[in-house]
Scaffold this motif. Sequence first.
Motif: not given
Length: 92
Positions: A34-42, A47-50, A53-61, A73-77
């Motif tokens: 289905s057609p999805i707007r490119p800015d929404f996909v980006i 956004g979601i993995p970043t 991932g940052m929340a998990v890293v910052l809150l990790s014990g 976090l590395a999934m995004a690139p």
Amino acid sequence: MIPLPRSWLLTSAMLVGTALGVLAGVAFTVLVRSPIRPDFVIALVVGIPTVTGMAVVLLSGRRWVTMVGAFILAMAPGWFGVLVAIQVASGG
């Protein structure tokens, strides 16, 4: 203080995360037609993995939780790289 695992474990988690991001990018590109707007996909792909991932890293014990956060976090690139490669190859 963020507990850091050994460098080779952290690097391995990030490498596997990037590879999984590439595979996820290819799979979702094939599955979603289905057609999805490119800015929404980006925003979703980067956004979601970043944020997750940052929340998990910052809150990790524990060290392994930091490694999981780096993996997420590395999934995004990887995923974003596939989208860019497809866009370039399609002439867009």
